[in-house]
Design an enzyme around this catalytic site. Structure first.
Site, PDB file in Angstrom:
ATOM      1  N   TYR A  15      58.680  37.617   3.791  1.00 17.53           N
ATOM      2  CA  TYR A  15      59.805  36.796   4.205  1.00 17.53           C
ATOM      3  C   TYR A  15      60.117  37.072   5.671  1.00 17.53           C
ATOM      4  O   TYR A  15      59.739  38.112   6.200  1.00 17.53           O
ATOM      5  CB  TYR A  15      61.038  37.087   3.350  1.00 17.53           C
ATOM      6  CG  TYR A  15      61.680  38.430   3.582  1.00 17.53           C
ATOM      7  CD1 TYR A  15      62.870  38.519   4.312  1.00 17.53           C
ATOM      8  CD2 TYR A  15      61.122  39.603   3.089  1.00 17.53           C
ATOM      9  CE1 TYR A  15      63.468  39.748   4.545  1.00 17.53           C
ATOM     10  CE2 TYR A  15      61.716  40.831   3.302  1.00 17.53           C
ATOM     11  CZ  TYR A  15      62.885  40.902   4.038  1.00 17.53           C
ATOM     12  OH  TYR A  15      63.479  42.107   4.262  1.00 17.53           O
ATOM     13  N   SER A 253      69.152  43.967   4.185  1.00 18.83           N
ATOM     14  CA  SER A 253      67.859  44.123   3.543  1.00 18.83           C
ATOM     15  C   SER A 253      67.696  43.048   2.484  1.00 18.83           C
ATOM     16  O   SER A 253      68.656  42.612   1.867  1.00 18.83           O
ATOM     17  CB  SER A 253      67.761  45.502   2.897  1.00 18.83           C
ATOM     18  OG  SER A 253      68.607  45.567   1.774  1.00 18.83           O
ATOM     19  N   LYS A 254      66.494  42.632   2.326  1.00 18.15           N
ATOM     20  CA  LYS A 254      66.185  41.556   1.390  1.00 18.15           C
ATOM     21  C   LYS A 254      66.647  41.906  -0.018  1.00 18.15           C
ATOM     22  O   LYS A 254      67.145  41.067  -0.750  1.00 18.15           O
ATOM     23  CB  LYS A 254      64.667  41.323   1.404  1.00 18.15           C
ATOM     24  CG  LYS A 254      64.150  40.347   0.365  1.00 18.15           C
ATOM     25  CD  LYS A 254      64.392  38.904   0.764  1.00 18.15           C
ATOM     26  CE  LYS A 254      64.007  37.912  -0.317  1.00 18.15           C
ATOM     27  NZ  LYS A 254      62.585  37.730  -0.511  1.00 18.15           N
ATOM     28  N   ARG A 255      66.469  43.141  -0.335  1.00 15.78           N
ATOM     29  CA  ARG A 255      66.795  43.605  -1.677  1.00 15.78           C
ATOM     30  C   ARG A 255      68.273  43.395  -2.019  1.00 15.78           C
ATOM     31  O   ARG A 255      68.628  42.860  -3.048  1.00 15.78           O
ATOM     32  CB  ARG A 255      66.431  45.098  -1.776  1.00 15.78           C
ATOM     33  CG  ARG A 255      66.340  45.606  -3.186  1.00 15.78           C
ATOM     34  CD  ARG A 255      65.149  44.957  -3.895  1.00 15.78           C
ATOM     35  NE  ARG A 255      65.319  45.003  -5.342  1.00 15.78           N
ATOM     36  CZ  ARG A 255      65.041  46.056  -6.085  1.00 15.78           C
ATOM     37  NH1 ARG A 255      64.578  47.145  -5.531  1.00 15.78           N
ATOM     38  NH2 ARG A 255      65.213  46.017  -7.385  1.00 15.78           N
TER      39      ARG A 255
END
Length: 490
Positions: A15, A253-255
């Site tokens: 991403y 963060s993506k998470r």
RNA sequence: GGCCCCGUCGUCUAGCCAGGUCUAGGACAUCAGGUUUUCAUCCUGGUAACACGGGUUCAAAUCCCGUCGGGGUCACCA
């Protein structure tokens, strides 16, 4: 003065991070302003997983934002290849030169020794750093171990002294070399670690200015040491403030945050220029008042001197507002095209468009234009217009049942509608007369009618809704609404 | 923990480098009012900040020191 060459060097992790997008934007803006070159470089040496898909995500994101690269994996260029995975021979050559200059030295320490060392250091509250044991290896000892088949990693020989970085955004920063570890730069297998690959790439690609996230600030000193040791010209550096989570908790963060991925905004389809405008304002400003700026104005006005030093949180609300602003300024044909695209994509209408669909799309686009914040929103906003048996919102149902006379009113009014429908203003005039004749306030009319027609309490002006539905569907829904109202009243 | 960076309204920021014009400006959000058939738009107005403590100075958001707070970074990842 040397022509400016800047780069954006993302790692294809699947991403494109908003922070990365902003870094790309700042680099692009700088290159365009200085008449320089914007190069895109893939840092894909490690992550091998779905690389192709991951690379595509980055290309797509940059394309969406209109940040075209002058050189890169897609367009090639004089410094090709632009993917680190394809530059191994370049690295091999450079590594040989580094070894010859004594910038690197072999380290035979096992991972076990390293973790033991670390445990000790931790226990004694010492900084965790390599103790430079292999620095003192005699040349013949090295030769012997090499001959015996031992495979060393290669570490950076950090000299005595200190390094002063004159950062374009942060000013002068000094770090003592005593605080810098002799990090591993070349793996046992002979491939370079990130910190080395960057230096080799930036040097061989002739990068003059490096604008990147603050998370690279510590790395920077190691990189400068390599540049200097090789006698290479050190580029100018500017470390951008980080983009923090909405609650200010560390970097995005993506998470933890879906809004970390550019795709999140692409899918909802915010106005791309508005997105750029919003993004550039995270960590940079032109003055105390100006916020809305075109791309051309940004190219002209952007300045690294005005980049902030402190991290910034994401303000999605502001993006929503800005995007709505930009959309309101669009001409109706462009909005219609966007609306059409999303309705088709959502399967609400099918291509090729029937005359009825054409008509409907135009009506919806016109009616919702001023309400749209992001193009993708049109799907949920206009779902009501496509299915006659849609569920009714609770509040709408309440409006329907509020007055026992509603059922009859809806039926009567439905009977007044005829083909072709007049324009909204005329319809309103007729409706007002209709209300007056039965001694009903306009408000008492509007709410149940809206409920019957759309199943909702909010939406475009009422008579625009009628126009969107057309006579047949409007009448059908009014009658259904009457039934619902009636069942409640009795 | 070591090293490094940062600290103005809830959020993004202007002002700080070249101290006074800052009773700190703008935007988003929020609140109140107006326009309106709902929502949205538009208009008007309001609430709201210089982290704290010292120092320098006639004068400090602006300069210096300290404290506190936040963040980054410390892999044969990038």
């Amino acid at each position: 003065m040397k022509p400016v060459r800047v780069r954006f060097a993302p790692s294809p992790t699947g991403y494109l991070h908003v922070g990365g997008a902003r870094t790309a934007l700042f680099n692009w803006l700088y290159a365009r302003q200085k008449g320089g070159t914007f190069v895109l470089r893939m840092e894909d040496t490690d992550e091998a997983r779905n690389t192709d898909q991951a690379r595509q995500t980055i290309f797509d994101g940059l394309r969406w934002l209109g940040l075209d690269a002058d050189e890169g994996p897609e367009q090639g260029g004089p410094c090709a290849p632009y993917s680190q995975s394809e530059r191994q021979s370049i690295y091999a050559l450079a590594i040989a030169a580094l070894k010859a200059k004594g910038v690197l030295y072999p380290c035979f320490c096992s991972r076990e020794r390293m973790s033991a060392l670390r445990t000790t250091q931790e226990a004694n509250k010492l900084p965790y750093r390599y103790d430079r044991l292999c620095r003192s290896l005699a040349p013949d000892a090295i030769a012997a171990r090499l001959a015996a088949g031992e495979v060393p990693a290669w570490r950076l020989f950090v000299p005595e002294g200190k390094t002063v970085l004159n950062d374009m955004v942060r000013g002068e920063i000094t770090v003592e070399h005593a605080d810098i570890e002799d990090i591993i730069l070349v793996r046992g297998e002979g491939t370079p670690i990130y910190n080395l690959a960057v230096v080799i790439d930036d040097h061989t690609m002739g990068i003059t200015h490096v604008l990147r996230g603050e998370d690279h600030l510590t790395n920077c000193f190691k990189q400068i040491i390599i540049f200097r040791a090789m006698g290479w010209e050190v580029p100018a550096y500017g470390h951008l403030p980080l983009i923090l989570g909405p609650a200010g908790e560390g970097k995005l963060s993506k998470r933890k945050h879906p809004e970390a991925a550019l795709e999140h905004y692409q899918v909802r389809d915010f106005h791309a220029e508005a997105f750029i405008n919003w993004l550039v304002l995270i960590g940079w400003s032109f003055d105390d008042k100006t916020e809305l700026m075109t791309r051309a104005e940004l190219v002209e006005r952007f300045s690294i001197e005005r980049v902030n030093k402190s991290g910034a949180r994401l303000n999605i609300e502001k993006l929503v507002s800005m995007s709505g602003d930009y959309i309101r300024r669009m001409d109706s044909a462009s909005v219609r095209a966007k609306v059409c695209f999303h309705l088709v994509k959502a399967g609400l209408i099918a291509e090729p468009l029937s005359a009825e669909s054409e008509r409907k799309v135009t009506a919806i686009a016109a009616a919702e234009h001023e309400r749209l914040k992001a193009f993708g929103d049109i799907v949920e906003m206009s779902r009501w217009a496509f299915a006659d048996d849609l569920p009714m919102e609770e509040k709408a149902l309440k409006n329907l049942k509020k007055d026992p006379g509603n059922a009859l009113m809806l039926r009567d009014w439905a009977a007044t509608l005829c083909d072709p429908l007049p324009d909204s203003a005329t319809m309103e005039g007729a409706a007002r007369a209709f209300c007056e004749a039965r001694g009903v306030g306009f408000g008492q009319f509007v709410h149940p009618v809206r409920a019957a027609l759309t199943g909702r309490t909010a939406g475009p002006p009422l008579f625009d809704c009628v126009k969107i539905l057309g006579v047949q569907h409007s009448q059908h829904r009014l009658l259904r609404g009457a039934d619902l109202a009636h069942s409640a009243a009795s």
